[in-house]
Design an enzyme around this catalytic site. Structure first.
Site, mmCIF file in Angstrom:
data_model
loop_
_atom_site.group_PDB
_atom_site.id
_atom_site.type_symbol
_atom_site.label_atom_id
_atom_site.label_comp_id
_atom_site.label_asym_id
_atom_site.label_seq_id
_atom_site.Cartn_x
_atom_site.Cartn_y
_atom_site.Cartn_z
ATOM 1 N NE ARG A 66 14.795 7.702 24.640
ATOM 2 C CZ ARG A 66 15.884 7.555 23.919
ATOM 3 N NH1 ARG A 66 16.465 8.580 23.404
ATOM 4 N NH2 ARG A 66 16.386 6.398 23.712
ATOM 5 C CE LYS A 88 19.690 4.779 26.672
ATOM 6 N NZ LYS A 88 20.790 5.693 26.273
ATOM 7 N NE ARG A 133 25.875 3.559 18.829
ATOM 8 C CZ ARG A 133 24.822 3.995 19.506
ATOM 9 N NH1 ARG A 133 24.408 3.320 20.570
ATOM 10 N NH2 ARG A 133 24.215 5.097 19.154
ATOM 11 N NE ARG A 171 21.630 4.658 16.756
ATOM 12 C CZ ARG A 171 21.237 4.706 18.025
ATOM 13 N NH1 ARG A 171 21.334 3.626 18.790
ATOM 14 N NH2 ARG A 171 20.762 5.818 18.540
ATOM 15 N NE ARG A 230 21.281 9.936 19.649
ATOM 16 C CZ ARG A 230 22.310 9.106 19.433
ATOM 17 N NH1 ARG A 230 23.155 9.336 18.449
ATOM 18 N NH2 ARG A 230 22.465 8.044 20.180
HETATM 19 P P1 AP5 Z 1 25.367 1.582 23.719
HETATM 20 O O1 AP5 Z 1 25.194 0.446 24.659
HETATM 21 O O2 AP5 Z 1 24.995 1.410 22.296
HETATM 22 O O3 AP5 Z 1 24.731 2.919 24.348
HETATM 23 P P2 AP5 Z 1 23.215 3.344 24.535
HETATM 24 O O4 AP5 Z 1 23.086 3.964 25.880
HETATM 25 O O5 AP5 Z 1 22.296 2.224 24.187
HETATM 26 O O6 AP5 Z 1 23.178 4.519 23.463
HETATM 27 P P3 AP5 Z 1 22.089 4.859 22.376
HETATM 28 O O7 AP5 Z 1 22.784 5.787 21.399
HETATM 29 O O8 AP5 Z 1 21.460 3.632 21.830
HETATM 30 O O9 AP5 Z 1 21.081 5.675 23.189
HETATM 31 P P4 AP5 Z 1 20.037 6.612 22.664
HETATM 32 O O10 AP5 Z 1 19.206 6.753 23.849
HETATM 33 O O11 AP5 Z 1 20.516 7.885 22.083
HETATM 34 O O12 AP5 Z 1 19.450 5.852 21.363
HETATM 35 P P5 AP5 Z 1 18.123 5.017 21.142
HETATM 36 O O13 AP5 Z 1 18.410 3.977 20.158
HETATM 37 O O14 AP5 Z 1 17.531 4.649 22.433
HETATM 38 O O15 AP5 Z 1 26.939 2.008 23.794
HETATM 39 C C1 AP5 Z 1 27.441 3.076 23.012
HETATM 40 C C2 AP5 Z 1 28.878 2.753 22.565
HETATM 41 O O16 AP5 Z 1 29.739 2.721 23.690
HETATM 42 C C3 AP5 Z 1 29.023 1.369 21.888
HETATM 43 O O17 AP5 Z 1 29.969 1.482 20.880
HETATM 44 C C4 AP5 Z 1 29.523 0.461 23.025
HETATM 45 O O18 AP5 Z 1 30.304 -0.615 22.523
HETATM 46 C C5 AP5 Z 1 30.354 1.438 23.855
HETATM 47 N N1 AP5 Z 1 30.332 1.150 25.289
HETATM 48 C C6 AP5 Z 1 29.266 0.790 26.052
HETATM 49 N N2 AP5 Z 1 29.621 0.643 27.336
HETATM 50 C C7 AP5 Z 1 30.956 0.947 27.401
HETATM 51 C C8 AP5 Z 1 31.911 0.981 28.484
HETATM 52 N N3 AP5 Z 1 31.561 0.708 29.751
HETATM 53 N N4 AP5 Z 1 33.187 1.342 28.178
HETATM 54 C C9 AP5 Z 1 33.544 1.639 26.895
HETATM 55 N N5 AP5 Z 1 32.694 1.604 25.824
HETATM 56 C C10 AP5 Z 1 31.412 1.269 26.093
HETATM 57 O O19 AP5 Z 1 17.193 6.128 20.479
HETATM 58 C C11 AP5 Z 1 17.463 6.617 19.194
HETATM 59 C C12 AP5 Z 1 16.386 7.592 18.759
HETATM 60 O O20 AP5 Z 1 15.104 6.919 18.723
HETATM 61 C C13 AP5 Z 1 16.148 8.792 19.678
HETATM 62 O O21 AP5 Z 1 17.063 9.829 19.402
HETATM 63 C C14 AP5 Z 1 14.702 9.150 19.306
HETATM 64 O O22 AP5 Z 1 14.651 9.817 18.076
HETATM 65 C C15 AP5 Z 1 14.055 7.778 19.135
HETATM 66 N N6 AP5 Z 1 13.507 7.272 20.411
HETATM 67 C C16 AP5 Z 1 13.915 6.169 21.103
HETATM 68 N N7 AP5 Z 1 13.214 6.022 22.242
HETATM 69 C C17 AP5 Z 1 12.323 7.065 22.269
HETATM 70 C C18 AP5 Z 1 11.345 7.477 23.215
HETATM 71 N N8 AP5 Z 1 11.136 6.792 24.357
HETATM 72 N N9 AP5 Z 1 10.629 8.593 22.928
HETATM 73 C C19 AP5 Z 1 10.810 9.285 21.779
HETATM 74 N N10 AP5 Z 1 11.754 8.962 20.853
HETATM 75 C C20 AP5 Z 1 12.509 7.858 21.105
HETATM 76 MG MG MG Z 2 20.882 1.860 22.615
#
Ligand code: AP5
Ligand code: MG
Length: 216
Positions: free
Chosen positions: A88, A13, A126, A159, A170
């Site tokens: 979410r 994402k 990552r 992270r 997660r």
């Molecule tokens: P990346 O682009 O970083 O993936 P992502 O989908 O953004 O993954 P996240 O881990 O950020 O998602 P998440 O939803 O768990 O975390 P968030 O920060 O939102 O890519 C991942 C890796 O793959 C990278 O190394 C990249 O280089 C590689 N990659 C990407 N595309 C690729 C491809 N096509 N091929 C190969 N490699 C590739 O949330 C974190 C925490 O915050 C949650 O757990 C929760 O505690 C809190 N939180 C956030 N939002 C909310 C909400 N709405 N409600 C409640 N709590 C929330």
């Molecule tokens: Mg992200």
């Protein structure tokens, strides 16, 4: 153009949000990045969020909804916005639907679809920028200079919630709380599914292609 990105942790994402927001000319935000920014600044919200994020649990709805709605009020342009990682839960989706009711509602909910085996592999490699939060991957998408962000020169780090136990949690939370939103948006005729298990460039091309008809 009001768009949300859905997908398992590590689906890509954050990686795709930057390109999509650039090509469509709409501001973007990741709710996870907002929480990490609060943690860095040592705010009360940051301390609260940390206690949930470290375990891979969701931050409570009331604070999350308040934070994202404030971002929308301050940053959404007339052209719209891109939300990465929000909503979410069903309550968050309802709050967003309500907030956008007078503006024709959401235009698209894009699901970046990736298998579990692939995302565990991606998250273990990552690293991201401590300053601008750009994601990299030690194996698939390394920075030009080890440990340094190509965009801003910031230091790269791993992270805390990318440890295997937190990743498992997660995934479990996504399946229980967030996956039901896929059906919600499908029923509303807003869902666009993109195969996320291709190269970063191919996934981005597919995303832009899929959003083109919605944008015009
Ligand atoms: P990346 O682009 O970083 O993936 P992502 O989908 O953004 O993954 P996240 O881990 O950020 O998602 P998440 O939803 O768990 O975390 P968030 O920060 O939102 O890519 C991942 C890796 O793959 C990278 O190394 C990249 O280089 C590689 N990659 C990407 N595309 C690729 C491809 N096509 N091929 C190969 N490699 C590739 O949330 C974190 C925490 O915050 C949650 O757990 C929760 O505690 C809190 N939180 C956030 N939002 C909310 C909400 N709405 N409600 C409640 N709590 C929330
Ligand atoms: Mg992200």
């Amino acid at each position: 153009m009001k768009v949300i990105l859905l997908g398992l942790p590590g689906a890509g994402k954050g990686t795709q949000a930057e390109r999509v927001s650039g090509e469509l000319g709409i501001p973007r935000v990741s709710s996870g990045d907002l929480f990490r920014d609060h943690q860095k600044r040592g705010t009360e919200l940051g301390r609260l969020a940390r206690s949930y994020m470290e375990r891979g649990a969701l931050v409570p709805d009331d604070v999350t909804i308040g934070m994202v709605m404030e971002w929308i009020a301050d940053n959404a342009s007339p052209g719209g916005f891109l939300l990465d990682g929000f909503p979410r839960t069903r309550s968050q989706a309802e709050a967003l639907d309500e907030a956008l009711a007078g503006e024709g509602g959401l235009d698209a909910a894009v699901l970046i679809d990736v298998s579990r085996a692939e995302l565990v592999r991606r998250l273990s490699g990552r690293i991201l920028c401590s300053r601008c939060q750009t994601p990299y991957n030690r194996r698939e998408a390394p920075p030009g200079e080890p440990g340094k962000c190509d965009r801003c020169g910031g230091e790269l780090y791993q992270r805390a919630d990318d440890k295997p136990e937190a990743v498992e949690k997660r995934i479990e939370v996504y399946v229980q709380d967030t996956e039901p939103l896929v059906a919600h948006y499908r029923e509303g005729g807003k869902l666009i599914r993109v195969d996320g298990e291709r190269s970063v460039a191919e996934v981005g091309d597919a995303l832009i292609r899929a959003l083109q008809p919605v944008a015009t």
